[in-house]
Design a protein around this motif. Structure first.
Motif, short mmCIF file in Angstrom:
data_model
loop_
_atom_site.label_atom_id
_atom_site.label_comp_id
_atom_site.label_asym_id
_atom_site.label_seq_id
_atom_site.Cartn_x
_atom_site.Cartn_y
_atom_site.Cartn_z
N LEU A 313 0.87 -1.18 0.00
CA LEU A 313 0.00 0.00 0.00
C LEU A 313 0.90 1.22 0.00
N PHE A 314 0.60 2.18 -0.85
CA PHE A 314 1.39 3.42 -0.91
C PHE A 314 0.45 4.55 -0.53
N LEU A 315 0.85 5.30 0.47
CA LEU A 315 -0.06 6.28 1.05
C LEU A 315 0.57 7.67 1.06
N ASP A 316 -0.15 8.64 0.58
CA ASP A 316 0.34 10.02 0.60
C ASP A 316 -0.74 10.86 1.28
N LEU A 317 -0.28 11.75 2.17
CA LEU A 317 -1.27 12.56 2.89
C LEU A 317 -1.75 13.68 1.98
N ASP A 318 -3.07 13.86 1.94
CA ASP A 318 -3.62 14.93 1.11
C ASP A 318 -3.36 16.26 1.80
N ASN A 319 -2.90 17.21 1.04
CA ASN A 319 -2.70 18.58 1.53
C ASN A 319 -1.77 18.69 2.74
N PHE A 320 -0.84 17.77 2.87
CA PHE A 320 0.09 17.87 4.01
C PHE A 320 0.90 19.15 3.92
N LYS A 321 1.27 19.52 2.71
CA LYS A 321 2.11 20.70 2.53
C LYS A 321 1.40 21.94 3.05
N PHE A 365 8.34 6.37 3.56
CA PHE A 365 9.03 6.30 2.29
C PHE A 365 9.76 7.60 2.00
N GLY A 366 9.29 8.65 2.63
CA GLY A 366 9.89 9.98 2.42
C GLY A 366 8.80 11.02 2.56
N GLY A 367 9.13 12.21 3.07
CA GLY A 367 8.16 13.31 3.21
C GLY A 367 6.88 12.84 3.87
N ASP A 368 5.76 13.00 3.17
CA ASP A 368 4.47 12.58 3.74
C ASP A 368 4.01 11.28 3.09
N GLU A 369 4.97 10.50 2.60
CA GLU A 369 4.62 9.24 1.95
C GLU A 369 4.95 8.06 2.88
N PHE A 370 3.98 7.19 3.04
CA PHE A 370 4.17 6.01 3.87
C PHE A 370 3.85 4.77 3.03
N THR A 371 4.45 3.65 3.40
CA THR A 371 4.17 2.41 2.68
C THR A 371 3.87 1.30 3.68
N VAL A 372 3.05 0.37 3.24
CA VAL A 372 2.72 -0.77 4.09
C VAL A 372 2.94 -2.04 3.26
N LEU A 373 3.63 -2.97 3.87
CA LEU A 373 3.82 -4.27 3.21
C LEU A 373 2.97 -5.31 3.94
N LEU A 374 2.12 -6.00 3.18
CA LEU A 374 1.37 -7.13 3.72
C LEU A 374 1.93 -8.36 3.01
N PRO A 375 2.88 -9.07 3.63
CA PRO A 375 3.61 -10.11 2.89
C PRO A 375 2.77 -11.32 2.50
N GLU A 376 1.71 -11.57 3.27
CA GLU A 376 0.87 -12.73 2.94
C GLU A 376 -0.58 -12.35 3.10
N ILE A 377 -1.33 -12.38 2.00
CA ILE A 377 -2.79 -12.16 2.12
C ILE A 377 -3.49 -13.30 1.41
N ASN A 378 -4.71 -13.55 1.84
CA ASN A 378 -5.45 -14.66 1.22
C ASN A 378 -6.10 -14.21 -0.08
N GLN A 379 -6.61 -12.98 -0.06
CA GLN A 379 -7.29 -12.47 -1.24
C GLN A 379 -7.09 -10.96 -1.31
N VAL A 380 -7.33 -10.41 -2.49
CA VAL A 380 -7.13 -8.98 -2.73
C VAL A 380 -7.95 -8.14 -1.74
N LYS A 381 -9.14 -8.69 -1.40
CA LYS A 381 -10.05 -7.98 -0.50
C LYS A 381 -9.37 -7.64 0.84
N ASP A 382 -8.43 -8.51 1.26
CA ASP A 382 -7.76 -8.28 2.56
C ASP A 382 -6.98 -6.97 2.53
N ALA A 383 -6.31 -6.70 1.40
CA ALA A 383 -5.52 -5.46 1.28
C ALA A 383 -6.46 -4.26 1.28
N GLU A 384 -7.60 -4.43 0.59
CA GLU A 384 -8.57 -3.32 0.54
C GLU A 384 -9.13 -3.03 1.93
N GLN A 385 -9.29 -4.09 2.69
CA GLN A 385 -9.83 -3.90 4.04
C GLN A 385 -8.84 -3.10 4.90
#
Ligand SMILES: Nc1nc2c(ncn2[C@@H]2O[C@H](COP(=O)(O)O[C@H]3[C@@H](O)[C@H](n4cnc5c(=O)[nH]c(N)nc54)O[C@@H]3COP(=O)(O)O)[C@@H](O)[C@H]2O)c(=O)[nH]1
Length: 718
Positions: A313-321, A365-385
């Motif tokens: 998951l790649f996350l950037d904060l809206d309007n952080f600047k 990841f840098g600035g207002d960017e964060f990343t999440v690694l989910l190394p094992e998921i059963n289905q795509v829905k898990d990441a969306e959750q």
């Protein structure tokens, strides 16, 4: 001076200085001791004796107590004060039964005494014995000194040493080793048991193994090291580096192991700190980009082997600047720390140190960017959750040092192995998914699909070309008239930015203004717009055209800048535009992030004398109570209401309400996007003061606007 060398000295001969005021005694001594293989030097009184002593540095001194001038005791004292006289044996010749002289001789530093008359042969032996004894003492003394030096060096280096005689079982520990192990000498015996007792249980077997290896080596000079910990006191643990070497018998079996133990606690702390700095983000404590990439690499390999799915998951904060610009970097930092905390709590089974491969990992990841690694998921829905949990958690109001702020994230999701064959392509795709969310209105999540790369590519193109746009003179302004409903005359224009890129052709501001905002390019571009618009208004005045208002749109970043009012003032001074001719358009949402700060900014701008309008009114979330506090002149009803004002009763009511509110607050109203006569009639009926839209004119080039303004004195037929 009456010093005489009686015999040429040979290497094994000793040199004796005989000090006596009696000539006969001196002659006798020379002869008798010469016979006993001594080199004899004589002095007849104290001062001469001291001088000769310094020049000749004899091995021993035989001195009479009774002498005129300096007596023997005084000469002895002075000899002992000389650097070269501290250890030389001095034999004092006293009278028989002269106990007092004996006492005084010792007190003066004499080594021994002898009573007169001498037995020369025995005296010769005695002198030799004293010289030998003094040599041994001197050597012992040197040994002691070097032991003290070694002890000091070990203490300073925080190193101890030991020796283990494998034949006798005898074990020697240096003082420093005792001290490093936190044991007072005498309180415990040097021994393997005592040592192991101080080693954490889990590390003992590796020490056993190390010692066994040394003993079994049977090779002289075999050396080996080990790092381990030592518990020296309650709660105090040292990190040590052990090094040992084996010494063998002629038969090749190990007979002695000699080792050193060095305290490397501070060194290890420094190394850990360096490692931490290299792998962790110091602000949030999260893993950094390189750790994250390493872990993604491992997770992808593992997933491929096991046939698993994983997600990034790649996350950037809206309007952080904007928050950074408005409240300062200190508050921005607090926000990032809070986001890090919330992210960790959203991702179950998080690995904070980046070691456990099966755990999830949150990284900055840098600035207002964060990343999440989910190394094992059963289905795509898990990441969306997980993405939904993150949106929910981060979207909650955050109080930062007394400021309540709301931030939202834009999240891209990429699944491996589907969305990338390696880390680079996976990260590129998840980044594209995140940008897609940004452009689709932010505050959401999206799973990567191939078409997103087209959007990301376009964005990159826009950004790189926009960077050169001012220099290449690709920017220009169009001006859209604003008409007074009472007089039917143009009373103002809105400056609208246009970009004709050499490479990309015409690009709509709807597309490039958000990119300029995100990249910060809006700061120089916005300043250019303000300067150019004011300069154009002055040019029209100079041409003798009627004086009109010039409305300039402010961007989020410009409005958040502390220096905005200075910049406006400078532009007005430089261009010479009368201050009341400039109107600044601000949107509702720009002000609602920090109402108090906005009220202050607006007051400072108002104090300059410029006019202020709220643009796109009705689309944002300002409340009436706030509106009262803003020192504004005009509300601009958003085009979206005007478009359906005659067909949609809801839009008609909103438009009516906005006009009524504005009038109640003493503000005038401009309706935007008027395209039809019926819309104009509605606005006239409800006493809207000004209108703007394609019905009267599209945004025009400066010359075309001048022509329109010049014809009929700016009168427009409505
Ligand atoms: N920060 C800055 N923002 C700027 C600047 N210049 C423009 N903008 C913003 O870009 C958005 C799009 O602007 P543009 O494409 O220029 O569109 C404007 C008008 O052309 C359009 N308009 C006006 N009348 C009509 C109409 O009758 N019908 C119709 N379909 N469109 C019409 O509306 C836009 C003006 O909008 P607004 O600013 O809200 O009054 C836009 O958001 C601009 O603000 C800049 O220099 N800086």
């Amino acid at each position: 001076m009456s010093a005489k060398r009686q015999v040429v000295s040979s290497p094994e001969r000793c040199k004796v200085l005989v000090v006596d005021d009696d000539l006969t005694a001196r002659l006798l001594a020379s002869q008798a001791l010469g016979r006993e293989q001594f080199d004899v030097i004589v002095a007849e009184e104290g001062i001469t004796a001291l001088q000769i002593f310094q020049q000749e540095q004899p091995d021993i001194v035989l001195m009479d107590v009774e002498m005129p001038g300096l007596n023997g005791f005084e000469v002895c004292r002075q000899l002992r004060n000389m650097p070269c006289g501290k250890l030389v044996p001095i034999l004092m010749a006293t009278g028989q039964d002269d106990i007092e002289s004996v006492r005084e001789a010792y007190a003066a530093g004499a080594t021994d005494f002898v009573t007169k008359p001498f037995n020369w042969q025995i005296l010769g032996h005695r002198l030799r014995y004293m010289i030998r004894a003094s040599n041994i003492t001197e050597q012992l003394h040197e040994l002691q000194k070097s032991e003290v030096r070694l002890g000091n060096a070990q203490r300073i280096a925080r190193m101890g040493n030991w020796e283990w005689n494998l034949k006798t079982g005898e074990l020697y520990w240096s003082d420093q080793l005792f001290s490093l192990l936190g044991i007072q000498r005498g309180m415990a015996k040097a021994g393997l048991k005592t040592f192991l007792h101080r080693i954490p249980l889990r590390e003992r077997s590796q020490i056993h193994h190390w010692l066994k290896e040394l003993i079994a080596s049977n090779e002289s000079g075999f050396a080996s090291g080990i790092k381990h910990r030592v518990s020296v006191a309650e709660g105090l643990m040292l990190d040590v580096q052990h090094q040992a070497e084996v010494f063998c018998d002629e038969d090749g079996s190990a007979k002695l192991i000699s080792g050193t133990m060095l305290d490397v606690t501070e060194l290890k702390k420094a190394q850990d700190q360096i490692l931490k700095l290299a792998r962790f983000d110091s602000l949030t404590g999260l893993s950094n980009r390189s750790v994250f990439r390493e872990r993604v690499q491992m997770a992808m390999e593992h997933a491929e082997r096991q046939g698993y799915l994983g997600a990034v998951l790649f996350l950037d904060l809206d309007n952080f600047k904007r928050i950074n610009d408005t409240f300062g970097h200190g508050i921005g930092d607090l926000l990032l720390q809070e986001v890090a905390k919330r992210l960790n709590s959203c991702v179950r089974n998080t690995d904070m140190v980046g070691h456990d491969q099966s755990s999830s990992l949150v990284a900055r990841f840098g600035g207002d960017e964060f990343t999440v690694l989910l190394p094992e998921i059963n289905q795509v829905k898990d990441a969306e959750q997980v993405a939904r949990r993150i949106l929910e958690s981060i979207g909650h109001q955050i109080n930062l040092a007394g400021h309540d702020v709301v931030v939202t994230p834009s999240i891209g999701i990429a699944i491996f192995p589907h969305h990338g064959e390696n880390v680079d392509s996976l990260m590129k795709n998840v980044d594209a998914a995140m940008y897609y969310v940004k452009h689709a209105g932010k505050n959401g999540y999206e799973l990567f699909v191939k078409s997103m790369n087209v959007v990301a590519k376009r964005r990159l193109e826009l950004e790189s070309n926009l960077r050169k746009a001012i220099e290449l003179n690709e920017l220009s302004l169009n001006y859209q008239p604003q008409i007074d409903m009472q007089t039917n005359r143009i009373i103002g224009v809105e400056a609208l930015l246009r970009w004709h890129s050499e490479e990309l052709g015409f690009v709509s501001p709807v597309e490039f203004i958000p990119v300029a905002e995100e990249t910060g390019l809006i700061t120089p571009i916005g300043e250019w717009v303000m300067r150019e618009a004011c300069a154009q208004a002055v040019r029209w005045q100079v041409q003798g055209l009627p004086e009109i208002r010039m409305a300039v749109n402010l961007s989020v970043r410009q409005f958040a800048k502390q220096s905005l009012e200075k910049q406006v003032n400078q532009v007005l001074l430089d261009t010479g535009l009368p201050v009341h001719c400039l109107e600044l358009e601000i949107t509702e949402n720009m002000m609602m992030d920090d109402v108090e700060g906005s009220v202050e900014t607006l007051h400072r701008l108002k104090a300059l004398g410029v006019q202020l309008a709220i643009d796109d009114f009705g689309t944002g979330y300002s409340s009436l109570s706030y509106l009262k506090r803003f020192p504004i002149d005009r509300l601009k009803v958003d085009r979206s209401f005007i478009t359906h004002v005659t067909t949609d009763p809801g839009d008609a009511s909103v438009t009516q309400a906005i006009i009524a509110v504005a009038h109640n607050l003493g503000l005038s109203v401009t309706a935007e996007g008027v395209e039809e006569e019926s819309q104009l009639a509605f606005l006239r009926e409800h006493s809207c003061e000004e209108v703007q839209g394609y019905l009267f004119s599209r945004p025009l080039k400066a010359d075309d606007l001048a022509e329109l303004l010049g014809s009929n004195n700016g009168y427009i037929h409505l």
